[in-house]
Write a protein that holds these residues in place. Structure first.
Motif, PDB file in Angstrom:
ATOM      1  N   HIS A   1       0.809  -1.217   0.000  1.00 43.98           N
ATOM      2  CA  HIS A   1       0.000   0.000   0.000  1.00 43.98           C
ATOM      3  C   HIS A   1       0.845   1.271   0.000  1.00 43.98           C
ATOM      4  CE1 HIS A   1      -3.938  -1.924   0.482  1.00 43.98           C
ATOM      5  NE2 HIS A   1      -3.238  -2.870   1.077  1.00 43.98           N
ATOM      6  N   ALA A   2       1.989   1.240  -0.671  1.00 44.72           N
ATOM      7  CA  ALA A   2       2.847   2.425  -0.825  1.00 44.72           C
ATOM      8  C   ALA A   2       3.713   2.215  -2.059  1.00 44.72           C
ATOM      9  CB  ALA A   2       3.726   2.623   0.412  1.00 44.72           C
ATOM     10  N   GLU A   3       4.245   3.303  -2.550  1.00 48.05           N
ATOM     11  CA  GLU A   3       5.166   3.200  -3.677  1.00 48.05           C
ATOM     12  C   GLU A   3       6.483   2.580  -3.198  1.00 48.05           C
ATOM     13  OE1 GLU A   3       4.662   3.600  -6.844  1.00 48.05           O
ATOM     14  OE2 GLU A   3       2.609   4.304  -6.552  1.00 48.05           O
ATOM     15  N   PRO A   4       7.102   1.755  -4.031  1.00 52.17           N
ATOM     16  CA  PRO A   4       8.404   1.183  -3.669  1.00 52.17           C
ATOM     17  C   PRO A   4       9.459   2.264  -3.487  1.00 52.17           C
ATOM     18  CG  PRO A   4       7.434   0.032  -5.529  1.00 52.17           C
ATOM     19  CD  PRO A   4       6.597   1.257  -5.296  1.00 52.17           C
ATOM     20  N   LEU A   5      10.476   1.934  -2.711  1.00 53.47           N
ATOM     21  CA  LEU A   5      11.599   2.837  -2.486  1.00 53.47           C
ATOM     22  C   LEU A   5      12.717   2.593  -3.490  1.00 53.47           C
ATOM     23  CD1 LEU A   5      11.604   2.507   1.391  1.00 53.47           C
ATOM     24  CD2 LEU A   5      10.695   4.406   0.023  1.00 53.47           C
ATOM     25  N   THR A   6      12.885   1.341  -3.919  1.00 56.23           N
ATOM     26  CA  THR A   6      13.882   1.010  -4.928  1.00 56.23           C
ATOM     27  C   THR A   6      13.723  -0.442  -5.352  1.00 56.23           C
ATOM     28  OG1 THR A   6      16.226   1.249  -5.537  1.00 56.23           O
ATOM     29  CG2 THR A   6      15.771   0.244  -3.397  1.00 56.23           C
ATOM     30  N   LEU A   7      14.381  -0.792  -6.439  1.00 51.21           N
ATOM     31  CA  LEU A   7      14.479  -2.170  -6.908  1.00 51.21           C
ATOM     32  C   LEU A   7      15.914  -2.392  -7.363  1.00 51.21           C
ATOM     33  CD1 LEU A   7      13.266  -4.931  -7.818  1.00 51.21           C
ATOM     34  CD2 LEU A   7      12.861  -3.850 -10.043  1.00 51.21           C
ATOM     35  N   TYR A   8      16.541  -3.436  -6.826  1.00 55.98           N
ATOM     36  CA  TYR A   8      17.903  -3.769  -7.228  1.00 55.98           C
ATOM     37  C   TYR A   8      18.065  -5.276  -7.334  1.00 55.98           C
ATOM     38  CZ  TYR A   8      18.522  -4.485  -2.214  1.00 55.98           C
ATOM     39  OH  TYR A   8      18.377  -4.910  -0.915  1.00 55.98           O
ATOM     40  N   LEU A   9      19.150  -5.673  -7.983  1.00 58.87           N
ATOM     41  CA  LEU A   9      19.489  -7.084  -8.110  1.00 58.87           C
ATOM     42  C   LEU A   9      20.611  -7.389  -7.134  1.00 58.87           C
ATOM     43  CD1 LEU A   9      19.606  -7.350 -12.004  1.00 58.87           C
ATOM     44  CD2 LEU A   9      17.636  -7.589 -10.473  1.00 58.87           C
ATOM     45  N   CYS A  10      20.482  -8.501  -6.421  1.00 61.44           N
ATOM     46  CA  CYS A  10      21.520  -8.928  -5.482  1.00 61.44           C
ATOM     47  C   CYS A  10      22.166 -10.198  -6.017  1.00 61.44           C
ATOM     48  CB  CYS A  10      20.937  -9.165  -4.090  1.00 61.44           C
ATOM     49  SG  CYS A  10      22.201  -9.678  -2.900  1.00 61.44           S
ATOM     50  N   HIS A  11      23.487 -10.155  -6.139  1.00 63.03           N
ATOM     51  CA  HIS A  11      24.252 -11.270  -6.692  1.00 63.03           C
ATOM     52  C   HIS A  11      24.979 -12.074  -5.624  1.00 63.03           C
ATOM     53  CE1 HIS A  11      23.758  -9.784 -10.857  1.00 63.03           C
ATOM     54  NE2 HIS A  11      23.731  -8.601 -10.268  1.00 63.03           N
ATOM     55  N   CYS A  12      24.624 -11.890  -4.347  1.00 56.69           N
ATOM     56  CA  CYS A  12      25.294 -12.654  -3.285  1.00 56.69           C
ATOM     57  C   CYS A  12      24.969 -14.141  -3.444  1.00 56.69           C
ATOM     58  CB  CYS A  12      24.918 -12.135  -1.899  1.00 56.69           C
ATOM     59  SG  CYS A  12      23.291 -12.651  -1.296  1.00 56.69           S
ATOM     60  N   LYS A  13      25.799 -14.972  -2.865  1.00 54.88           N
ATOM     61  CA  LYS A  13      25.615 -16.425  -2.989  1.00 54.88           C
ATOM     62  C   LYS A  13      24.288 -16.883  -2.382  1.00 54.88           C
ATOM     63  CE  LYS A  13      29.473 -17.294  -5.068  1.00 54.88           C
ATOM     64  NZ  LYS A  13      29.464 -17.669  -6.473  1.00 54.88           N
ATOM     65  N   GLU A  14      23.844 -16.241  -1.292  1.00 46.81           N
ATOM     66  CA  GLU A  14      22.578 -16.623  -0.675  1.00 46.81           C
ATOM     67  C   GLU A  14      21.399 -16.324  -1.604  1.00 46.81           C
ATOM     68  OE1 GLU A  14      21.831 -18.367   2.089  1.00 46.81           O
ATOM     69  OE2 GLU A  14      23.986 -18.665   2.289  1.00 46.81           O
ATOM     70  N   CYS A  15      21.396 -15.167  -2.258  1.00 49.66           N
ATOM     71  CA  CYS A  15      20.310 -14.851  -3.191  1.00 49.66           C
ATOM     72  C   CYS A  15      20.343 -15.781  -4.399  1.00 49.66           C
ATOM     73  CB  CYS A  15      20.364 -13.391  -3.620  1.00 49.66           C
ATOM     74  SG  CYS A  15      19.673 -12.278  -2.376  1.00 49.66           S
ATOM     75  N   GLN A  16      21.528 -16.178  -4.816  1.00 46.82           N
ATOM     76  CA  GLN A  16      21.614 -17.145  -5.908  1.00 46.82           C
ATOM     77  C   GLN A  16      20.977 -18.468  -5.493  1.00 46.82           C
ATOM     78  OE1 GLN A  16      25.548 -17.422  -7.720  1.00 46.82           O
ATOM     79  NE2 GLN A  16      25.864 -15.230  -7.413  1.00 46.82           N
TER      80      GLN A  16
END
Length: 150
Positions: free
Chosen positions: A18-33
């Motif tokens: 119920h609000a506009e996003p603050l940002t969108l980014y890609l995370c390349h850390c091993k955990e996100c992979q």
């Protein structure tokens, strides 16, 4: 477009933003992979109090991130879809796993983090904000998002 809606693959957990996003980014850390079973994870940062679970109840578990900070991971207990990351060091925001939104056609990341862990075949655009590891200050990512989404 508010509220933004989304949920898990099996439909047991549904949410609204119920609000506009603050940002969108890609995370390349091993955990996100690992959690995405892909080359990176997408994180849509939104104000924590803007996220409302409208159906079901996510399960959670806590892990240490690559920088040593704790992250609470929320997911569907039935299908396992990762929905959110809550960073214990920043209780005012939450990262929605952007691929769980019902409409992803408008998503356009403004940056990449943990590029030192990126798969060798991933092309990192120098048009984006790029960080070798975890940025000390996320405000530039927020600012670039605001410039692109006034």
């Amino acid at each position: 477009m508010i509220p933004y809606t989304g949920g898990c693959q099996c439909g047991q957990v549904r949410y609204e933003i119920h609000a506009e996003p603050l940002t969108l980014y890609l995370c390349h850390c091993k955990e996100c992979q690992k959690q995405s079973s892909s080359a990176f994870g997408m994180s849509l940062t939104v104000p924590r109090d803007a996220v409302v679970i409208v159906q079901g109840k996510p399960k959670s578990w806590t892990r240490k991130s690559d920088n040593g900070r704790e992250v609470n991971n929320l997911f569907c207990g039935d299908c396992g879809t990762r929905l959110f990351h809550e960073r214990t060091y920043n209780p005012n925001t939450i990262n929605v796993k952007a691929g769980t939104l019902d409409d992803t056609s408008w998503l356009c990341p403004v940056g990449n983090i943990w590029t030192r862990s990126a798969q060798s075949w991933v092309i990192i655009s120098d048009q984006l904000l790029n960080y070798d590891g975890q940025p000390e200050d996320v405000r530039p990512l927020w600012g670039k998002w605001t410039q692109q989404h006034p």
